[in-house]
Design a protein around this motif. Structure first.
Motif, PDB file in Angstrom:
ATOM      1  N   SER A 183     -70.058  13.396 -26.296  1.00  0.00           N
ATOM      2  CA  SER A 183     -70.602  14.586 -25.629  1.00  0.00           C
ATOM      3  C   SER A 183     -68.774  14.682 -24.773  1.00  0.00           C
ATOM      4  CB  SER A 183     -72.160  14.437 -24.332  1.00  0.00           C
ATOM      5  OG  SER A 183     -72.139  13.350 -23.442  1.00  0.00           O
ATOM      6  N   LYS A 202     -68.883  17.116 -28.934  1.00  0.00           N
ATOM      7  CA  LYS A 202     -69.183  18.155 -27.454  1.00  0.00           C
ATOM      8  C   LYS A 202     -70.041  18.568 -27.276  1.00  0.00           C
ATOM      9  CE  LYS A 202     -64.233  17.622 -26.006  1.00  0.00           C
ATOM     10  NZ  LYS A 202     -63.827  16.296 -25.372  1.00  0.00           N
ATOM     11  N   GLY A 203     -70.367  18.221 -26.350  1.00  0.00           N
ATOM     12  CA  GLY A 203     -72.035  18.591 -25.488  1.00  0.00           C
ATOM     13  C   GLY A 203     -73.114  17.977 -25.938  1.00  0.00           C
ATOM     14  N   SER A 239     -76.134  16.665 -26.707  1.00  0.00           N
ATOM     15  CA  SER A 239     -77.113  15.929 -25.783  1.00  0.00           C
ATOM     16  C   SER A 239     -78.209  14.472 -26.198  1.00  0.00           C
ATOM     17  CB  SER A 239     -78.967  16.931 -25.775  1.00  0.00           C
ATOM     18  OG  SER A 239     -79.493  16.866 -26.992  1.00  0.00           O
TER      19      SER A 239
END
Length: 147
Positions: free
Chosen positions: A28, A35-36, A38
């Motif tokens: 993440s 990227k990002g 959850s």
């Protein structure tokens, strides 16, 4: 489940030892491809992967090992395997762990006899070429759907 040991490090395919926090943090924050993402998506991707490899400093069976590398694959273990989410924690680079891991994945694991393996990389072509990966023949036959 399989284990390999070398120079104080262990590779395991046992998902119970995977450190979701380490994997989520890298994917993440540090990766260019997820990227990002959850933590729930990381868990789901691991749960539904055919095989996952964790590299640990120490032995995870002792309960004191630190996860430093990860690879997961979706495969039928016969015709196809897609290798993904390959990473090594920054401070463990340069110790030969990437080469060791890819040797295990391609030459000693349940994936050894898979007819075709595929992976994507922006920056590690030299590493993967050492294990037989090359630019795709006939890329025009491959299609993708992206959300």
């Amino acid at each position: 489940m399989s284990f390999w040991e070398k120079d104080g490090f262990t590779i395991s395919t046992d998902k119970q030892y995977l450190d979701i926090d380490v994997i989520h943090q890298f994917l993440s924050v540090d990766s260019y491809w997820a990227k990002g993402i959850s933590v729930e998506s990381v868990r789901k991707s691991i749960d539904h992967s055919s095989i996952c490899f964790g590299v640990y400093e120490g032995n995870p069976e002792s309960g004191k090992a630190k996860q430093v590398r990860f690879v997961r694959a979706a495969s039928d273990f016969v015709r196809f395997a897609y290798i993904m989410d390959v990473f090594i924690v920054n401070e463990y680079r340069g110790k030969g762990l990437s080469k060791w891991m890819m040797g295990i994945v391609t030459e000693q694991s349940e994936l050894i006899n898979v007819e075709k393996m595929l992976l994507c990389t922006n920056d590690a072509h030299g590493l993967y070429a050492q294990f037989g990966f090359k630019v795709i023949d006939n890329p025009e036959i491959y299609m993708e759907k992206k959300d």
